[in-house]
Design a protein around this motif. Structure first.
Motif, PDB file in Angstrom:
ATOM      1  N   ALA A   1       0.831  -1.209   0.000  1.00 13.86           N
ATOM      2  CA  ALA A   1       0.000   0.000   0.000  1.00 13.86           C
ATOM      3  C   ALA A   1       0.866   1.260   0.000  1.00 13.86           C
ATOM      4  O   ALA A   1       0.586   2.211  -0.734  1.00 13.86           O
ATOM      5  CB  ALA A   1      -0.946  -0.001   1.197  1.00 13.86           C
ATOM      6  N   GLY A   2       1.921   1.274   0.803  1.00 15.56           N
ATOM      7  CA  GLY A   2       2.805   2.447   0.856  1.00 15.56           C
ATOM      8  C   GLY A   2       3.544   2.680  -0.449  1.00 15.56           C
ATOM      9  O   GLY A   2       3.628   3.812  -0.930  1.00 15.56           O
ATOM     10  N   GLN A   3       4.089   1.605  -1.027  1.00 18.05           N
ATOM     11  CA  GLN A   3       4.784   1.728  -2.312  1.00 18.05           C
ATOM     12  C   GLN A   3       3.825   2.199  -3.404  1.00 18.05           C
ATOM     13  O   GLN A   3       4.162   3.055  -4.218  1.00 18.05           O
ATOM     14  CB  GLN A   3       5.376   0.374  -2.717  1.00 18.05           C
ATOM     15  CG  GLN A   3       6.508  -0.105  -1.868  1.00 18.05           C
ATOM     16  CD  GLN A   3       6.858  -1.559  -2.183  1.00 18.05           C
ATOM     17  OE1 GLN A   3       5.993  -2.376  -2.509  1.00 18.05           O
ATOM     18  NE2 GLN A   3       8.146  -1.882  -2.059  1.00 18.05           N
ATOM     19  N   ALA A   4       2.634   1.604  -3.409  1.00 21.04           N
ATOM     20  CA  ALA A   4       1.642   1.958  -4.428  1.00 21.04           C
ATOM     21  C   ALA A   4       1.248   3.421  -4.309  1.00 21.04           C
ATOM     22  O   ALA A   4       1.141   4.120  -5.324  1.00 21.04           O
ATOM     23  CB  ALA A   4       0.414   1.055  -4.295  1.00 21.04           C
ATOM     24  N   ARG A   5       1.048   3.896  -3.104  1.00 22.75           N
ATOM     25  CA  ARG A   5       0.659   5.299  -2.894  1.00 22.75           C
ATOM     26  C   ARG A   5       1.771   6.243  -3.385  1.00 22.75           C
ATOM     27  O   ARG A   5       1.506   7.221  -4.084  1.00 22.75           O
ATOM     28  CB  ARG A   5       0.349   5.526  -1.416  1.00 22.75           C
ATOM     29  CG  ARG A   5       0.216   6.958  -0.997  1.00 22.75           C
ATOM     30  CD  ARG A   5      -1.111   7.508  -1.312  1.00 22.75           C
ATOM     31  NE  ARG A   5      -1.138   8.921  -0.908  1.00 22.75           N
ATOM     32  CZ  ARG A   5      -2.075   9.748  -1.215  1.00 22.75           C
ATOM     33  NH1 ARG A   5      -3.106   9.345  -1.895  1.00 22.75           N
ATOM     34  NH2 ARG A   5      -2.018  10.992  -0.831  1.00 22.75           N
TER      35      ARG A   5
END
Length: 195
Positions: A144-148
């Motif tokens: 989720a963090g990488q995608a954001r």
């Protein structure tokens, strides 16, 4: 006045006015969204405007809603029919680069971001675009963090293309092959690194 002219005038809808307001916005910025010139463009009177809208602010709100739907919701819906998230992201970038060469409305809106209604719409659209790209990247295996983070980069790339098309249009690719290469490069920069 011919009977056909009167019939055409009475059939104008709020959507017709919103489209005309977007055209005016693209050509002259928010200040160009004025009732009388738009009525003239539509071949009607201010009475038609007041049939659909309370005031200019209501017309601007309708135009903003129409732009949001057309430039974000409709694009996402069109791309979402593709089952593969990587292909959806690739198609999104192709669409973005094509739009950057011709789209003027978003730049006009950005120039008026100090107006409350415009700022709220731009924020909502940016948040929706970032969330959609992040969703695609999560489907492709990113956290989720990488995608954001990469989604923010992707939307920033879009804004960069849009600005560059105005200040240095020759910097953007002019041929289909060059556009494809640029799309592929932007796309590859967002993908998860393979081990």
């Amino acid at each position: 006045m011919a009977q056909g002219d009167a019939t055409a005038r009475t059939r104008l809808s709020a959507t017709d006015w919103a489209h005309a307001a977007l055209d005016a916005l693209a050509e002259g910025g928010l200040a160009a969204v004025a009732v009388e010139p738009i009525a003239k463009r539509l071949g009607t009177t201010k009475g038609s405007f007041y049939w659909h809208f309370k005031d200019r602010a209501a017309l601007i709100d309708a135009a903003l809603a129409r732009w949001e739907q057309r430039s974000t919701d409709n694009v996402i819906a069109e791309i979402s029919v593709e089952p593969d998230p990587a292909e959806r992201l690739h198609r999104l970038f192709a669409h973005v680069i094509d739009y950057a060469a011709t789209g003027r409305i978003e730049l006009a809106l950005l120039a008026s971001a100090d107006q409350a209604a415009v700022a709220a719409t731009l924020r909502r659209v940016a948040d929706r675009r970032i969330e959609y790209v992040a969703e695609l990247l999560r489907e492709m295996g990113l956290t989720a963090g990488q995608a954001r983070t990469r989604a923010v980069v992707a939307v920033s790339i879009y804004h960069g293309f849009n600005q560059l098309a105005r200040v240095s249009p020759d910097a953007l690719p002019s041929t289909e092959a060059q556009r494809r290469a640029l799309v592929d490069s932007a796309f590859e920069s967002l993908l998860p690194k393979r081990s």
